[in-house]
Scaffold this active site. Sequence first.
Site, PDB file in Angstrom:
ATOM      1  N   SER A 140       1.325   8.626   4.943  1.00  0.00           N
ATOM      2  CA  SER A 140       0.654   8.578   3.662  1.00  0.00           C
ATOM      3  C   SER A 140       1.708   8.937   2.632  1.00  0.00           C
ATOM      4  CB  SER A 140      -0.483   9.588   3.642  1.00  0.00           C
ATOM      5  OG  SER A 140      -0.991   9.677   2.343  1.00  0.00           O
ATOM      6  N   ARG A 141       2.070   7.954   1.798  1.00  0.00           N
ATOM      7  CA  ARG A 141       3.233   8.183   0.943  1.00  0.00           C
ATOM      8  C   ARG A 141       2.948   9.037  -0.274  1.00  0.00           C
ATOM      9  NH1 ARG A 141       4.101   2.410   1.605  1.00  0.00           N
ATOM     10  NH2 ARG A 141       4.894   2.270   3.708  1.00  0.00           N
ATOM     11  N   VAL A 142       1.716   9.143  -0.694  1.00  0.00           N
ATOM     12  CA  VAL A 142       1.452   9.982  -1.871  1.00  0.00           C
ATOM     13  C   VAL A 142       0.466  11.106  -1.587  1.00  0.00           C
ATOM     14  CG1 VAL A 142       1.984   8.238  -3.581  1.00  0.00           C
ATOM     15  CG2 VAL A 142      -0.332   8.417  -2.695  1.00  0.00           C
TER      16      VAL A 142
ATOM     17  N   THR B  83       0.821  -1.213   0.000  1.00  0.00           N
ATOM     18  CA  THR B  83       0.000   0.000   0.000  1.00  0.00           C
ATOM     19  C   THR B  83       0.860   1.270   0.000  1.00  0.00           C
ATOM     20  OG1 THR B  83      -0.155  -0.317   2.379  1.00  0.00           O
ATOM     21  CG2 THR B  83      -2.056  -0.959   1.086  1.00  0.00           C
ATOM     22  N   ASP B  84       0.189   2.409  -0.171  1.00  0.00           N
ATOM     23  CA  ASP B  84       0.893   3.697  -0.218  1.00  0.00           C
ATOM     24  C   ASP B  84       0.914   4.368   1.147  1.00  0.00           C
ATOM     25  OD1 ASP B  84       0.941   3.464  -3.084  1.00  0.00           O
ATOM     26  OD2 ASP B  84      -1.158   4.038  -3.039  1.00  0.00           O
TER      27      ASP B  84
END
Length: 510
Positions: free
Chosen positions: A375-377, A349-350
Amino acid sequence: MKQLKFSELSNIIKKELTNIKFQLDLKNEGIIINVFDGIVRMYGLYDAMYGEIIEFVDNIFGLVFNIERTNVGIVILGDYKNLSEGMKGKCTGNLLKVPVGLELIGRVVDTLGIAIDGKGTIKKKKKDLIEKIAPGVICRKTVNQPLNTGIKAIDSMIPIGLGQRELIIGDRNVGKTSLCLDVILNQKNKDITCIYVAIGQKKSNVVKIVNVFEKYGAMNYTIVVVASASDPAIMQYLAPYTGCTMGEYFRDRGKNAVIVYDDLTKQAWAYRQISLLLKRPPGREAYPGDIFYIHSKLLERACRVNKKFVGNQTKGRRNTTGSLTALPIIETKGGDVSEFIPTNVISITDGQIFLETNLFNNGIRPAINVGLSVSRVGGSAQTKIIKKLGSGIRLSLAKYRELESFAQFSSELDKITKKQIIKGRNITELMKQKQLNKRSVAELAILLYAANKDYLNDVDIKKIAFFENELIKYLNIKYKKIRNLINKKGKEEYIEQLKQILEKFKENHR
Ligand SMILES: Nc1ncnc2c1ncn2[C@@H]1O[C@H](COP(=O)(O)OP(=O)(O)O)[C@@H](O)[C@H]1O
Ligand SMILES: [Mg+2]
């Protein structure tokens, strides 16, 4: 008539015998060798494809799962009690498909897309494959539009973008389901279709959830897919793919959809059960070798697709991007995120939202551990005004976590440290949120501004919730216009106006 010699006769018989061809057609048909625990082994079926539907008597169907040298392993979809050794089954040439389309909105369906809400059959127009390859890289677009969840802590610090895959992880009873339900309820009037996939849950639980959806008008834009704890393992394994296919329908038509998988731990258990029954070699924690793949192939299908892709899918009728946002849930034991399935899904997941029992029991609800959640994006998708105001909040909380252990000796601390601790405490209090209590962009913005600019400092910690309510009321009653503007545009310029509103509010509430 000439008499045949004995040797000649045997030669003729031999010749005739070699010319006989046994015309037993076992290409498309097979015979059951044995049946056990929902698994059927068959002889024959030489043409069977992986994943093909096999038809038996009495409208019983199965899926080809194992193709081996001497037999084919088939998992029966549903009841298998009428099957017995020696019975025939035949290939259908079809892979599993489920109904998709607008007709499904507002309905509760099972893994095969059959309505189970007692509101009659669904007039299904279109069917689509349950297992599909995720769109390739050239079809994708970067995630840069926000999904406003309405949850303060998420929108301000762990933002989620449309097309993102954000994991919700935590022990049981920490509010994972409640959090996702809130996200769905908060999408009202936003032109976002929601899909809730309940896997391995009690039926009574699912009924409760559907009732909540109905009560708050969420069924107008939601599809519920159910494979409950009493359904066969194969149904629980396939349910997420069913939901995903239904969600892709919207994605591919240039719309936005959000899908919640509640939860993938139970899906992994179901898949492990099937694999062990099929005698596939077990690996770590008895999961089969492809357990990573079942989750990655599912979550890769959630993405944002570009205009060209949508154009191709709709034959040029639409010129927008589409998205499917996934919120998979994973249940941990004892808060251990380093177990096999949790680490797998974290890596796919992101980002993850980590819910903690400790926080939950201390009344910090939603029990989000802000330090461990990322939250990577989403940052690039965050509403501008919230992004600007939210970064300060994150920093303050990080400082607070460092200093928290000193908080007990507060009398010996210097002034600045004391102030930071108070600020952190106030922000933690501000981030608490009851269920069914969403905050719009404008509401969140003014709260974040108040927290950043130390308006909370002279508020007693017990009165923070009261302060919040009063401020929100004030904003919504007196400044409707600016509120709507912020909600719509979310630009940074409005921060100036927030300041004025807060000053007036302070004057009025002395
Ligand atoms: N923000 C919240 N405020 C108050 N109670 C909450 C909140 N979130 C969840 N709860 C309560 O916690 C309980 C467990 O929540 P649930 O979502 O079922 O947990 P999980 O899915 O993690 O097992 C429920 O009774 C729910 O009402
Ligand atoms: Mg739950």
